[in-house]
Scaffold this active site. Structure first.
Site, short mmCIF file in Angstrom:
data_model
loop_
_atom_site.label_atom_id
_atom_site.label_comp_id
_atom_site.label_asym_id
_atom_site.label_seq_id
_atom_site.Cartn_x
_atom_site.Cartn_y
_atom_site.Cartn_z
N ILE A 80 24.41 29.34 56.97
CA ILE A 80 24.11 28.78 58.43
C ILE A 80 23.86 30.02 59.34
O ILE A 80 23.53 30.08 60.34
CB ILE A 80 25.13 27.94 58.87
CG1 ILE A 80 24.55 26.96 60.15
CG2 ILE A 80 26.39 28.74 59.34
CD1 ILE A 80 25.37 25.76 60.30
N HIS A 132 32.42 29.84 46.41
CA HIS A 132 30.96 30.21 46.79
C HIS A 132 30.31 31.51 46.27
O HIS A 132 31.32 32.27 46.39
CB HIS A 132 30.55 29.76 47.91
CG HIS A 132 31.23 30.21 49.02
ND1 HIS A 132 32.32 29.73 49.39
CD2 HIS A 132 30.96 31.33 49.86
CE1 HIS A 132 32.89 30.65 50.59
NE2 HIS A 132 32.08 31.36 50.67
N MET A 133 29.21 31.57 45.72
CA MET A 133 28.63 33.01 45.73
C MET A 133 27.61 32.97 46.70
O MET A 133 26.79 32.11 46.89
CB MET A 133 27.91 33.10 44.33
CG MET A 133 27.30 34.09 43.93
SD MET A 133 26.27 33.95 42.40
CE MET A 133 27.71 34.18 41.29
N ASN A 169 33.73 36.29 48.04
CA ASN A 169 34.87 36.31 48.77
C ASN A 169 35.99 35.66 47.98
O ASN A 169 35.87 34.46 48.01
CB ASN A 169 34.66 36.48 50.05
CG ASN A 169 33.62 37.17 50.61
OD1 ASN A 169 33.62 38.38 50.31
ND2 ASN A 169 33.00 36.81 51.63
N GLU A 201 36.24 32.51 54.32
CA GLU A 201 36.33 31.44 55.51
C GLU A 201 36.41 30.17 55.01
O GLU A 201 37.00 29.13 55.36
CB GLU A 201 35.27 31.64 56.45
CG GLU A 201 35.37 33.02 57.07
CD GLU A 201 34.13 33.29 57.84
OE1 GLU A 201 33.09 32.74 58.07
OE2 GLU A 201 34.24 34.50 58.71
N VAL A 202 35.52 29.80 53.90
CA VAL A 202 35.38 28.23 53.31
C VAL A 202 36.01 28.11 52.06
O VAL A 202 35.47 28.87 51.27
CB VAL A 202 34.14 27.80 53.51
CG1 VAL A 202 34.00 26.32 52.92
CG2 VAL A 202 33.29 28.03 54.86
#
Ligand code: DGP
Length: 117
Positions: free
Chosen positions: A30, A99-100, A86, A94-95
């Site tokens: 996003i 995820h990559m 991360n 953050e989430v």
């Protein structure tokens, strides 16, 4: 614990999805940091790298083969790209749904800043 990514995977929230199969989903970030910025996410809720198990190895492998496919589909395979995962606070996560980041489409510069921002 479910995050916003679970709703995106389930198509309960809109996203610009570029790929989905039985193990992973890929959609546009996003807040893109490069001309191409895709998130590749396991459909299973795994919070962080620190939570992956040996049984998750097929999912983790699929994240890479999907990264390769999406990079090719989006035309950055030849010029190159960076994959970033991360982990937790110091990693800048953050989430808390693994995820990559697939980022490319421009020269990305140094892998890390020389010191804390
Ligand atoms: P990280 O810092 O590694 O946890 O990156 C999380 C990324 O997720 C960040 O680049 C912005 C993206 N993001 C957060 N919420 C949404 C959302 O609702 N939709 C999409 N497409 N991306 C999101």
């Amino acid at each position: 614990m479910p995050t916003i990514f679970s709703k995106i995977i389930a198509k309960e929230l809109p996203s610009e999805m570029v790929y989905q199969d039985d193990l992973v989903t890929a959609f546009k970030d996003i807040n893109p940091l490069a001309p191409v910025h895709i998130l590749i996410v396991p459909n299973k809720e795994i919070a962080t790298v620190d939570d992956v198990e040996v049984d998750d190895e097929p999912i983790l492998g699929r994240m890479f083969t999907v990264a390769k496919k999406v990079a090719r589909d989006l035309g950055i395979a030849e010029s190159g790209y960076r994959l970033i995962v991360n982990c937790k606070q110091d990693g800048g996560q953050e989430v808390y749904h693994l995820h990559m980041h697939l980022v490319g489409g421009r020269r990305l510069g140094r892998m890390l800043a020389k010191k804390e921002d």
